[in-house]
Design a protein around this motif. Sequence first.
Motif, mmCIF file in Angstrom:
data_model
loop_
_atom_site.group_PDB
_atom_site.id
_atom_site.type_symbol
_atom_site.label_atom_id
_atom_site.label_comp_id
_atom_site.label_asym_id
_atom_site.label_seq_id
_atom_site.Cartn_x
_atom_site.Cartn_y
_atom_site.Cartn_z
ATOM 1 N N LEU A 5 -81.887 -84.622 18.586
ATOM 2 C CA LEU A 5 -81.331 -84.353 19.912
ATOM 3 C C LEU A 5 -82.449 -84.106 20.902
ATOM 4 C CD1 LEU A 5 -78.499 -81.972 20.965
ATOM 5 C CD2 LEU A 5 -80.822 -81.428 21.696
ATOM 6 N N THR A 6 -82.309 -84.657 22.087
ATOM 7 C CA THR A 6 -83.263 -84.268 23.119
ATOM 8 C C THR A 6 -82.652 -84.341 24.511
ATOM 9 O OG1 THR A 6 -85.590 -84.310 23.744
ATOM 10 C CG2 THR A 6 -84.525 -86.422 23.576
ATOM 11 N N GLY A 7 -83.231 -83.552 25.413
ATOM 12 C CA GLY A 7 -82.740 -83.479 26.790
ATOM 13 C C GLY A 7 -83.722 -84.145 27.736
ATOM 14 N N GLN A 9 -84.995 -84.399 31.662
ATOM 15 C CA GLN A 9 -84.941 -83.800 32.999
ATOM 16 C C GLN A 9 -84.439 -84.831 33.995
ATOM 17 O OE1 GLN A 9 -88.510 -82.119 34.473
ATOM 18 N NE2 GLN A 9 -89.107 -81.327 32.477
ATOM 19 N N PHE A 40 -79.126 -86.182 26.230
ATOM 20 C CA PHE A 40 -78.342 -85.759 27.398
ATOM 21 C C PHE A 40 -79.230 -85.544 28.613
ATOM 22 C CE2 PHE A 40 -79.630 -81.357 27.635
ATOM 23 C CZ PHE A 40 -80.111 -81.126 26.358
ATOM 24 N N ALA A 42 -80.246 -83.192 31.456
ATOM 25 C CA ALA A 42 -80.234 -81.735 31.590
ATOM 26 C C ALA A 42 -79.983 -81.329 33.048
ATOM 27 C CB ALA A 42 -81.535 -81.148 31.052
ATOM 28 N N HIS A 45 -80.114 -77.518 33.927
ATOM 29 C CA HIS A 45 -81.478 -77.024 34.136
ATOM 30 C C HIS A 45 -81.969 -77.391 35.535
ATOM 31 C CE1 HIS A 45 -81.842 -76.613 29.615
ATOM 32 N NE2 HIS A 45 -82.410 -75.506 30.045
ATOM 33 N N TYR A 127 -83.983 -70.001 31.418
ATOM 34 C CA TYR A 127 -84.070 -71.419 31.055
ATOM 35 C C TYR A 127 -84.196 -71.653 29.538
ATOM 36 C CZ TYR A 127 -86.152 -76.198 31.642
ATOM 37 O OH TYR A 127 -86.444 -77.534 31.585
ATOM 38 N N MET A 131 -81.719 -73.907 27.044
ATOM 39 C CA MET A 131 -82.244 -74.987 26.214
ATOM 40 C C MET A 131 -81.907 -74.745 24.740
ATOM 41 S SD MET A 131 -85.985 -76.675 26.273
ATOM 42 C CE MET A 131 -86.712 -77.448 24.830
ATOM 43 N N ASP A 134 -78.425 -75.829 24.239
ATOM 44 C CA ASP A 134 -78.330 -77.300 24.136
ATOM 45 C C ASP A 134 -78.528 -77.763 22.704
ATOM 46 O OD1 ASP A 134 -78.210 -77.756 26.888
ATOM 47 O OD2 ASP A 134 -80.401 -77.758 27.076
ATOM 48 N N ILE A 135 -79.454 -77.107 22.043
ATOM 49 C CA ILE A 135 -79.870 -77.560 20.715
ATOM 50 C C ILE A 135 -78.937 -77.017 19.629
ATOM 51 C CG2 ILE A 135 -81.751 -77.423 19.027
ATOM 52 C CD1 ILE A 135 -83.656 -77.153 21.521
ATOM 53 N N VAL A 143 -85.849 -82.059 17.079
ATOM 54 C CA VAL A 143 -85.879 -82.143 18.529
ATOM 55 C C VAL A 143 -87.229 -82.707 18.976
ATOM 56 C CG1 VAL A 143 -85.655 -80.838 20.680
ATOM 57 C CG2 VAL A 143 -84.352 -80.142 18.667
ATOM 58 N N VAL A 145 -90.034 -83.304 21.324
ATOM 59 C CA VAL A 145 -90.457 -82.672 22.580
ATOM 60 C C VAL A 145 -91.956 -82.836 22.786
ATOM 61 C CG1 VAL A 145 -88.724 -80.840 22.864
ATOM 62 C CG2 VAL A 145 -90.678 -80.466 21.351
ATOM 63 N N GLN A 149 -93.075 -77.981 25.480
ATOM 64 C CA GLN A 149 -91.753 -77.462 25.129
ATOM 65 C C GLN A 149 -91.727 -76.784 23.756
ATOM 66 O OE1 GLN A 149 -89.052 -77.586 27.292
ATOM 67 N NE2 GLN A 149 -90.599 -78.319 28.723
HETATM 68 N N1 TRP Z 1 -86.805 -78.439 29.006
HETATM 69 C C1 TRP Z 1 -86.934 -79.835 28.661
HETATM 70 C C2 TRP Z 1 -88.058 -80.444 29.527
HETATM 71 O O1 TRP Z 1 -88.440 -79.855 30.511
HETATM 72 C C3 TRP Z 1 -85.638 -80.588 28.881
HETATM 73 C C4 TRP Z 1 -84.595 -80.060 27.962
HETATM 74 C C5 TRP Z 1 -83.518 -79.303 28.283
HETATM 75 C C6 TRP Z 1 -84.564 -80.250 26.538
HETATM 76 N N2 TRP Z 1 -82.803 -79.010 27.191
HETATM 77 C C7 TRP Z 1 -83.403 -79.564 26.100
HETATM 78 C C8 TRP Z 1 -85.388 -80.937 25.633
HETATM 79 C C9 TRP Z 1 -83.065 -79.555 24.742
HETATM 80 C C10 TRP Z 1 -85.040 -80.899 24.275
HETATM 81 C C11 TRP Z 1 -83.879 -80.202 23.837
HETATM 82 O O2 TRP Z 1 -88.518 -81.520 29.235
#
Ligand code: TRP
Length: 324
Positions: A5-7, A9, A40, A42, A45, A127, A131, A134-135, A143, A145, A149
């Motif tokens: 999983l990853t987010g 920005q 997803f 984010a 955020h 923040y 996050m 999210d995970i 994850v 990153v 991160q």
């Molecule tokens: N904080 C991450 C970034 O700045 C983005 C992010 C938000 C993220 N939620 C996450 C990354 C969950 C991995 C998993 O790049």
Amino acid sequence: MARILTGIQSTGRPHLGNILGAINPAIALANKAENDSFLFIADLHSLTQIKNAEELKNNTFQVAATWLACGLDPNKTTFYRQSDVTECTELAWYLNCFFPYQRLKLAHSFKDKSDRLEDVNSGLFAYPMLMASDILLYDADFVPVGKDQLQHLEMTRDVASRINHKHGEIFVLPEPILQQDAQLILGTDGEKMSKSRNNTIDVFDAENAIKKLINKNIVTDNTPLEEPKDPDSATVYQLYKLLATNEESKTMAEKLKAGGYGWGHAKKELLDKIVSSFSEERAKFEHYQNNPKEVEEVLMEGAQKAKKVAKATLERVRNSLGYN
Ligand code: TRP
């Protein structure tokens, strides 16, 4: 099967550096059949910094359209908008209540941002717990990153262990997959390409606009047309090399070294290369600009799938905390 999983920005339309350095490698990973992947945008955020509704919406749309145009397959990847799964904010609250304030104070990213930004709100401070939510909400095993991160991942594991310790095995402890620093892609000024340096190339822009940008912004020395030139110290050549085949790059290098071939010629070849290498992506991106509903549908479908998982996790958490 491992869940990755990853987010992402959502700070506006991704540029060439984002696409080559981050988006394409992430899509390659997501398309590997053995992985179950969640990806997803984010956008919750983003609210720490963006308070304009139109801008927030548009950023999310541009990012989603870019990922889809670059080949993200929503049938293989659960692709959604963080804000559509409201379970995330509920879990974030629970996590906040289990994580020591003193530990959150040690977050590097908060220190960095609070030195740099004007709007230092409590959301920025919390923040890492959003996050973590999210995970943990999706029982992610891995994850991917960047280095910046990793501390957030540590905090995610920490808060999950604290709750597991008190309430039994509710959460999966995620492992980070450290991503190489986004490949160093030079911007038009010869420094690392980044939005804040204003040296980006937008591959989805109109051809004419890219042409203007290349001609005006890519720095070159003033060696006259007929003189030999050094390809390796030329940004235009470095950028060309990223997109061209080895054979094509060699040919351009030879032409530059031979003399009689000017920076203008090289810039024209770079422009053609950008437009041809991204022709499919550009066509798809334009299609989405004209059919924004399609992007919306993909995201809504993704949210449905994500919500199923999220609800089940939240049920476990609520049961354990005494809310059910
Ligand atoms: N904080 C991450 C970034 O700045 C983005 C992010 C938000 C993220 N939620 C996450 C990354 C969950 C991995 C998993 O790049």
